[in-house]
Design a protein around this motif. Sequence first.
Motif, short mmCIF file in Angstrom:
data_model
loop_
_atom_site.label_atom_id
_atom_site.label_comp_id
_atom_site.label_asym_id
_atom_site.label_seq_id
_atom_site.Cartn_x
_atom_site.Cartn_y
_atom_site.Cartn_z
N GLU A 197 0.82 -1.21 0.00
CA GLU A 197 0.00 0.00 0.00
C GLU A 197 0.86 1.27 0.00
OE1 GLU A 197 -0.33 -1.81 4.23
OE2 GLU A 197 -0.16 -2.51 2.16
N THR A 198 2.07 1.18 0.55
CA THR A 198 2.99 2.33 0.51
C THR A 198 3.45 2.58 -0.92
OG1 THR A 198 3.76 1.90 2.76
CG2 THR A 198 5.18 3.25 1.36
N LYS A 199 3.70 1.52 -1.65
CA LYS A 199 4.10 1.67 -3.06
C LYS A 199 2.98 2.30 -3.88
CE LYS A 199 7.09 -2.39 -2.76
NZ LYS A 199 7.34 -3.76 -3.24
N VAL A 200 1.74 1.93 -3.58
CA VAL A 200 0.60 2.54 -4.26
C VAL A 200 0.55 4.03 -3.96
CG1 VAL A 200 -1.92 2.63 -4.38
CG2 VAL A 200 -0.76 0.41 -4.27
N PHE A 201 0.77 4.39 -2.72
CA PHE A 201 0.76 5.80 -2.32
C PHE A 201 1.82 6.58 -3.09
CE2 PHE A 201 2.24 9.24 0.51
CZ PHE A 201 1.05 9.94 0.68
N ALA A 202 3.04 6.05 -3.16
CA ALA A 202 4.12 6.72 -3.89
C ALA A 202 3.79 6.84 -5.37
CB ALA A 202 5.43 5.96 -3.70
N TRP A 203 3.18 5.82 -5.93
CA TRP A 203 2.78 5.80 -7.34
C TRP A 203 1.77 6.92 -7.63
CZ3 TRP A 203 -2.00 4.19 -9.64
CH2 TRP A 203 -1.94 3.86 -10.99
N LEU A 204 0.97 7.24 -6.64
CA LEU A 204 -0.04 8.29 -6.82
C LEU A 204 0.53 9.68 -6.60
CD1 LEU A 204 -3.07 6.66 -4.97
CD2 LEU A 204 -2.89 7.05 -7.44
N VAL A 205 1.23 9.89 -5.50
CA VAL A 205 1.62 11.24 -5.10
C VAL A 205 2.98 11.67 -5.66
CG1 VAL A 205 0.26 11.01 -3.00
CG2 VAL A 205 2.74 10.61 -2.91
N GLY A 206 3.74 10.72 -6.21
CA GLY A 206 5.05 11.06 -6.75
C GLY A 206 6.13 11.09 -5.69
N LEU A 207 7.36 11.38 -6.13
CA LEU A 207 8.51 11.34 -5.24
C LEU A 207 9.30 12.64 -5.31
CD1 LEU A 207 9.78 7.73 -6.08
CD2 LEU A 207 8.48 8.43 -4.05
N GLY A 208 9.95 12.97 -4.21
CA GLY A 208 10.77 14.18 -4.19
C GLY A 208 9.93 15.42 -3.96
N ASN A 209 10.51 16.55 -4.30
CA ASN A 209 9.88 17.85 -4.08
C ASN A 209 9.13 18.33 -5.31
OD1 ASN A 209 12.78 18.04 -2.43
ND2 ASN A 209 11.02 18.78 -1.28
N SER A 210 8.20 19.23 -5.09
CA SER A 210 7.50 19.97 -6.16
C SER A 210 6.71 19.08 -7.09
CB SER A 210 8.51 20.82 -6.95
OG SER A 210 9.19 21.72 -6.11
N THR A 211 6.10 18.03 -6.57
CA THR A 211 5.25 17.19 -7.43
C THR A 211 4.03 17.97 -7.91
OG1 THR A 211 4.06 16.27 -5.51
CG2 THR A 211 5.99 15.06 -6.31
N GLY A 212 3.65 19.01 -7.17
CA GLY A 212 2.49 19.82 -7.56
C GLY A 212 2.74 20.70 -8.76
N ILE A 213 4.01 20.83 -9.18
CA ILE A 213 4.31 21.62 -10.39
C ILE A 213 4.99 20.75 -11.45
CG2 ILE A 213 4.34 23.83 -9.20
CD1 ILE A 213 7.43 23.71 -9.29
N GLY A 214 4.73 19.46 -11.40
CA GLY A 214 5.16 18.61 -12.51
C GLY A 214 6.44 17.83 -12.35
N PHE A 215 6.98 17.77 -11.15
CA PHE A 215 8.17 16.95 -10.91
C PHE A 215 7.77 15.67 -10.20
CE2 PHE A 215 9.99 21.22 -11.19
CZ PHE A 215 11.13 21.02 -11.96
N GLY A 216 8.58 14.62 -10.37
CA GLY A 216 8.49 13.43 -9.52
C GLY A 216 7.39 12.44 -9.77
N ALA A 217 6.66 12.54 -10.89
CA ALA A 217 5.67 11.50 -11.19
C ALA A 217 6.39 10.21 -11.56
CB ALA A 217 4.76 11.96 -12.33
#
Length: 219
Positions: A197-217
Amino acid sequence: MRLHIKTSPSTSIVPFDHLPVIVGTVHKWLGENNNLHGTLSLYSFSWLRGGKRKDNGLEFKNGASFFISFFDDEYARKTIKTILDQPYINWGMSVVEVMIEETPAEMYGECFFAASPILIKRQVDGKVKHLIYSDMEANSCLEETLRHKMEVAGLEDDTLKIGFDTDYAKATTKLVRYKGIDNRANLCPIKIIAKPETKVFAWLVGLGNSTGIGFGAIK
């Protein structure tokens, strides 16, 4: 939930630094007063795919494709509704198809690839430092950021271990300019050892910083 989006062909050249326009479009679809704007991002989205270099930008003769992932399905449903009402993006491109990929209950694979460059940044001596995949502290920073998001979402996982796959021969970095600021980000696979379930969470929210502006998907 993950939304896979396809667009019509571009009718003008898409500039290389088009990311702020895509960010603005995503927030348009979420609504101006959405609770995600300016807060910790529990969503992520990939970069446009399908373009070819032309002049000083990109041309999408057959349209573009990208995805947006949400931890909270409510925002995904709201985005779908708004896309139907406001499908236009820019450069002559409009959304022509939205496919829904339901959130999997579990994930068991350990390797994930970047769908947009992964940015890691920290304040060091009053300055912003961008970490790359070969830096000693990069993996601990990745884990720190993901754990913080998990805490906000009410999740815990004592088994979590995360890191860049530095054995990947094509690992590289990319300098991304966003609103006049250069960001050194990473294009390198990630290995995640954690509860499914943690892997699912990462798959959804992305990794690293600034995923809200297009990084880390990730995909």
